[in-house]
Scaffold this motif. Structure first.
Motif, short mmCIF file in Angstrom:
data_model
loop_
_atom_site.label_atom_id
_atom_site.label_comp_id
_atom_site.label_asym_id
_atom_site.label_seq_id
_atom_site.Cartn_x
_atom_site.Cartn_y
_atom_site.Cartn_z
N PRO A 296 70.22 79.99 53.53
CA PRO A 296 70.52 81.08 52.60
C PRO A 296 70.62 80.67 51.15
CG PRO A 296 72.33 80.74 54.17
CD PRO A 296 71.28 79.79 54.53
N GLU A 297 71.15 79.47 50.89
CA GLU A 297 71.33 79.09 49.51
C GLU A 297 71.00 77.63 49.35
OE1 GLU A 297 75.19 80.29 47.58
OE2 GLU A 297 75.14 81.58 49.35
N ILE A 298 70.65 77.26 48.14
CA ILE A 298 70.21 75.90 47.96
C ILE A 298 71.34 74.90 48.11
CG2 ILE A 298 70.37 75.59 45.43
CD1 ILE A 298 67.52 74.84 47.89
N ALA A 299 72.57 75.31 47.78
CA ALA A 299 73.69 74.39 47.92
C ALA A 299 73.89 74.03 49.39
CB ALA A 299 74.97 75.00 47.38
N LEU A 300 73.43 74.90 50.24
CA LEU A 300 73.60 74.64 51.66
C LEU A 300 72.60 73.63 52.18
CD1 LEU A 300 74.18 78.07 53.31
CD2 LEU A 300 75.78 76.24 52.89
N THR A 301 71.53 73.44 51.44
CA THR A 301 70.46 72.64 52.00
C THR A 301 70.88 71.21 52.21
OG1 THR A 301 69.61 72.21 49.83
CG2 THR A 301 68.56 73.96 51.10
N SER A 302 71.72 70.67 51.33
CA SER A 302 71.86 69.23 51.34
C SER A 302 72.19 68.66 52.72
CB SER A 302 72.88 68.80 50.30
OG SER A 302 74.01 69.59 50.43
N GLN A 303 73.20 69.25 53.41
CA GLN A 303 73.53 68.69 54.72
C GLN A 303 72.40 68.88 55.72
OE1 GLN A 303 77.17 69.96 56.52
NE2 GLN A 303 78.31 68.27 55.61
N LEU A 304 71.80 70.05 55.66
CA LEU A 304 70.73 70.34 56.61
C LEU A 304 69.50 69.48 56.29
CD1 LEU A 304 70.06 73.44 58.40
CD2 LEU A 304 68.13 72.72 57.04
N VAL A 305 69.21 69.35 54.99
CA VAL A 305 68.06 68.53 54.60
C VAL A 305 68.27 67.10 55.09
CG1 VAL A 305 66.86 67.47 52.64
CG2 VAL A 305 67.40 69.90 52.60
N GLN A 306 69.48 66.60 54.89
CA GLN A 306 69.74 65.23 55.32
C GLN A 306 69.51 65.05 56.82
OE1 GLN A 306 73.59 64.06 53.91
NE2 GLN A 306 72.81 63.89 51.82
N ARG A 307 69.96 66.02 57.57
CA ARG A 307 69.78 65.87 59.02
C ARG A 307 68.31 65.97 59.41
NH1 ARG A 307 74.71 69.38 61.46
NH2 ARG A 307 73.76 68.92 63.47
N PHE A 308 67.58 66.85 58.75
CA PHE A 308 66.15 66.95 59.06
C PHE A 308 65.38 65.74 58.54
CE2 PHE A 308 64.70 70.79 61.17
CZ PHE A 308 65.87 71.51 61.26
N LYS A 309 65.78 65.26 57.34
CA LYS A 309 65.11 64.07 56.80
C LYS A 309 65.33 62.88 57.73
CE LYS A 309 63.51 63.34 52.94
NZ LYS A 309 62.16 63.34 52.35
N ALA A 310 66.56 62.79 58.26
CA ALA A 310 66.87 61.67 59.15
C ALA A 310 65.96 61.71 60.37
CB ALA A 310 68.34 61.74 59.58
N ARG A 311 65.66 62.91 60.83
CA ARG A 311 64.85 63.01 62.04
C ARG A 311 63.35 63.00 61.75
NH1 ARG A 311 61.78 63.32 65.33
NH2 ARG A 311 61.79 64.19 67.45
N PHE A 312 62.93 63.68 60.66
CA PHE A 312 61.49 63.85 60.44
C PHE A 312 60.98 63.12 59.19
CE2 PHE A 312 62.96 67.60 62.79
CZ PHE A 312 62.13 67.54 63.89
N ALA A 313 61.86 62.39 58.53
CA ALA A 313 61.49 61.56 57.36
C ALA A 313 60.63 62.33 56.37
CB ALA A 313 60.83 60.28 57.83
N ASN A 314 59.52 61.73 55.93
CA ASN A 314 58.76 62.37 54.87
C ASN A 314 57.77 63.42 55.35
OD1 ASN A 314 60.15 61.27 52.80
ND2 ASN A 314 58.80 59.50 52.58
N ASP A 315 57.93 63.82 56.59
CA ASP A 315 57.21 64.99 57.07
C ASP A 315 57.89 66.25 56.52
OD1 ASP A 315 55.22 66.24 58.54
OD2 ASP A 315 56.47 66.44 60.33
#
Ligand code: ADP
Ligand code: ZN
Ligand code: ZN
Length: 805
Positions: free
Chosen positions: A329-348
């Motif tokens: 919903p908001e960009i401030a929310l992305t950081s935790q979610l981005v980190q978890r997705f980055k951890a799993r899918f890296a630069n994909d």
């Protein structure tokens, strides 16, 4: 026969509804629907989108202007994007161009650049008197020939603009402009071997006496080298040049993709799914395996592990070679979610949000198009990501109002996601602990498959919630905004070295009138919504039926004199907290303290790192964060939103309390929550305190049905604005009358208003609102389109508005 193109002009101008016909010159004969072009439009050049091509008789050629240029190497819009854009324009009453530009980073694909050059005849006037400055400029011009304003500013600093203006006026310098693509690609040179490995092995021994060259060639045998590599290896320019001249190595220009999230990384810890997570993942994976459109509602309480379900679903999509869009919903929310997705899918993973530079956005778009990025995370606008091979769209916290765009086109992300997924035969997952009432209604009706995660992960329990009746506090003579119970909870929490979050709801503050003694809120007798207090008139008004009432001096329910306009600011609460707990470290997060995403992220990570004891703030503190040491949550005067005169008030209240309470006890320590309310008996407050969605839903859906609100009707909110209050009112009244007379035969519709917007004047414009309520909006939209009302410059139609005020 000649080939012609129907082109819509990329502009936000709403009365530019028509497509224009242009002639397609031979060199562009490949043009087809979906290409971006440059066309002459009036006296200017504009970006246009080809929406159709045709063959026409030769004779037409003379009447038509030709397409001047083509912007890309491929069509920008594929078939599905075109269909989605047409659907958007139909559904939300916007122009096709307005809908299409949603698919373009930065909305415009071209930029017009001005060039300045010396007047060829300047010699004659060259000897005129001029300042030293001007002489220097002219001399510089003579050497540079053609310059852009940017180059000029670089050379001459802030004065540049006025200098050029002067010279232009004296006809010493002339100006012309060109059209360029808005995008500027970034390239990097890379060194490659120009010889085969075998050839190199042949000559290497002879090079041992030239150690620098030897080292370079040897390195190039294993990989290509960038400028940065060369610097690190301390290879000189001369060495490179020599080897290039000998044609042993070559310099290759390579496009670089800008990605500010490149270095965001984390460690993925694989978990064993709970049986419920397992079920949910299996259901989604099953739908994916058929490559058929299917939507899901993932209803999981806070901390039930929804994100892990998203991750597994996305993994399945990637396994099948398809792409995933994950919306937050908001960009401030992305950081935790981005980190978890980055951890799993890296630069994909690529992340899209409004703060990306335009060029980074274009690079991201390219990676999505070329499918070198498979997981697209972003806020609302990422639903338009040009993924050619879409497998799934996920909306996290699908109930959030930020998914609705509050400017034209007034689209709702959920609806766009459903439409895109339908075209692509992809899956949609709507995730929430507190689904929107309409979404849950759709799930019960079988339009979404309902998946439930009813318990927290790893035996963690939902926090214990205490509901405090603030009327009782007042009776006991306590005038603080903090109840005795909350003060006690905070004291215990801080003593244990744990942390607390306090949510203060400022929204709607002081717009409603309430009795401090009995909690009675003055509502409209016809509409079951709170009346809104209007400062200017000193009156209360109903935004649904336009009834007006004076503010009573005594409470109509209990005759008390404590009847007040309601509201308390975060700053005041902060002061009070500091007085109660002088040693406590408090941090405030609200619109005033958080400018931009970084500020919010910084506050949250400082808080998470234990640098503060209490986090105090508005809505933002309630959402999404997974903070391990937070064991207490206080929710102050949360029922204030109940008094926003809007039919979604209860839904909002329920979601906010549930989400905020869900912040407590997410780690291994249990959590406690104090909810302070003036309306503790309201079903939204009770149900939230019990964390009981189904009882909330049962009460809410009954209310909606009784008063005919969505999902039992559809709404259009029409806002008429004018510089003068009288004009706005008159125009709105005319429009309402016209709507009524057009729609009279259709008994299923209702026109409400016009009534003044709660904030009547914004940026010197007075705004009046008309609400159109209908079982089916087709006829209404048909009429609006026929009459061209939707193109009126001072009138805005918000189809399916998120709020009616
Ligand atoms: P939600 O989004 O539903 O509120 P999260 O996805 O944030 O919940 O999950 C809550 C916490 O539980 C996170 O720290 C997450 O890493 C953890 N978690 C999720 N699934 C599991 C699991 N199957 N086993 C162990 N921990 C899990
Ligand atoms: Zn009262
Ligand atoms: Zn009313």
């Amino acid at each position: 026969m000649i080939k012609t193109a129907e082109v819509v002009i990329n502009s936000g101008i709403r009365n530019l509804t028509d497509a224009f016909t242009y002639f397609i010159p031979d060199q562009f004969s490949y043009l087809d629907t979906g290409w971006r072009v440059v066309v002459p439009f009036g006296s200017r050049q504009e970006e246009g989108f080809v929406v159709a091509v045709r063959s026409e008789p030769e004779g037409r050629k003379d009447e038509l202007k030709p397409i001047q240029d083509v912007l890309d190497d491929d069509p920008w819009f594929d078939d599905h994007m075109m269909q989605t854009a047409r659907w958007l324009s139909e559904r939300y009453l916007c122009t096709l161009a307005e809908a299409m530009r949603l698919f373009i980073p930065g909305k415009k694909g071209i930029r017009k650049e001005k060039f300045y050059y010396l007047n060829a005849n300047y010699a004659g006037i060259f000897n005129e008197t001029r300042t030293e400055n001007q002489a220097a400029v002219l001399e510089w011009f003579r050497r540079q020939k053609i310059v852009t304003m940017r180059q000029f500013q670089k050379e001459f600093g802030p004065e540049a603009r006025s200098l050029i203006e002067e010279l232009k006026q004296r006809k010493l310098v002339l100006c012309s402009s060109t059209v360029q693509t808005a995008r500027v690609n970034k390239y990097e040179s890379e060194l490659h071997l120009a010889l085969t490995g075998e050839q190199v092995t042949g000559i290497l021994p002879q090079m041992e006496r030239k150690p620098a060259q030897f080292r370079l060639i040897q390195a190039l045998l294993t990989r290509n080298l960038t400028d940065a590599d060369l610097k690190e290896m301390k290879v000189s320019r001369q060495t490179v040049k020599t080897l290039v001249d000998l044609e042993m190595i070559k310099i290759v220009r390579k496009q670089v993709m800008r990605d500010s999230y490149q270095n965001v990384a984390g460690k993925y810890q694989p978990v064993t799914l709970s049986p419920e997570q397992e079920n949910a993942v299996a259901a989604i994976a099953d739908a994916l395996s058929y490559s058929r459109f299917q939507s899901f509602l993932l209803h999981g309480i806070t901390g039930s592990g929804k994100t892990e379900v998203y991750i597994r679903a996305v993994a399945a999509v990637r396994q099948a070679g398809k792409q995933a869009i994950v919306l937050v919903p908001e960009i401030a929310l992305t950081s935790q979610l981005v980190q978890r997705f980055k951890a799993r899918f890296a630069n994909d993973v690529v992340v899209i949000h409004s703060k990306l530079s335009l060029n980074e956005r274009y690079d991201t778009w390219q990676r999505i198009r070329e499918e070198t990025a498979g997981v697209i995370i972003g806020a609302r606008s990422a639903v338009f990501a040009p993924a050619p091979n879409l497998g799934i769209i996920i909306l996290d916290e699908e109930h959030e109002f930020t998914y609705k765009q509050e400017e034209s086109p007034y689209y709702h992300t959920r609806d766009v996601a459903m439409t895109r997924a339908n075209l692509a035969q992809a899956a949609v997952v709507l995730g929430s602990a507190t689904p929107a009432v309409e979404t849950f209604y759709d799930a019960l009706a079988g339009r979404h498959v309902l998946l439930s995660l009813p318990s927290r992960i790893a035996g963690a329990v939902l926090p214990q919630v205490m509901l405090v009746d603030m009327r009782e506090e007042l009776k006991k003579g306590r005038r603080s905004v903090l109840s005795t119970q909350l003060e006690g909870l905070l004291r215990d929490t801080i003593q244990r070295g744990e942390q607390a979050i306090i949510l203060l709801n400022r929204r709607g503050h002081s717009t409603f009138v309430m009795c401090r003694e009995c909690g009675h809120v003055i509502t409209c007798r016809h509409c079951a919504v709170a009346l809104t207090y209007h400062y200017a008139a000193g009156m209360m008004r109903c935004h649904y039926c336009d009834a007006v009432e004076p503010v009573p001096t005594l409470c109509p329910a209990c005759r008390s004199r404590y009847i007040k306009f309601f509201g308390t600011g975060t700053q005041k609460v902060e002061q009070e907290l500091q007085q109660l707990f002088p040693d406590c470290r408090i941090v405030r997060m609200d619109q005033d303290t958080t400018h931009g995403k970084l500020a919010q992220d910084a506050i949250l990570s400082d808080f998470d790192a234990g640098r503060y004891d209490i986090l105090l703030g508005t809505q933002m503190v309630a959402k999404g964060h997974d903070l391990q040491n937070v064991t207490a949550v206080g929710i102050l005067s949360v029922d204030t939103i109940l008094n926003i005169p809007d039919f979604r008030g209860a839904e909002r209240t329920f979601a906010l309390i549930t989400q905020a309470a869900g912040r407590a006890g997410r780690g291994d320590k249990p959590g406690k929550v104090v909810v302070q309310a003036y309306n503790p008996e309201h079903y939204a407050v009770c149900a939230a305190a019990n964390q009981d969605y189904s009882s909330f839903y049962a009460a809410e859906i009954e209310f909606r049905q009784k008063l005919l609100y969505p999902p039992f009707c559809q709404l259009i909110k029409c806002t008429v604005a004018a510089g003068m209050e009288d004009t706005a009112r008159r125009k709105a009244e005319q429009l309402a009358a016209a709507l009524k007379s057009e729609l009279r035969p259709d008994a299923g519709t209702d026109i409400i208003g016009p009534f003044p917007a709660p904030v009547l004047k914004v940026k010197d414009r007075y705004r009046m609102i008309i609400l159109i309520k209908a079982g089916n909006l087709d006829t209404v939209k048909e009429i609006i389109r026929q009459k061209n009302w939707h193109t009126l410059s001072d009138t805005v139609f918000d189809v399916s508005p998120i709020s009616v005020v």
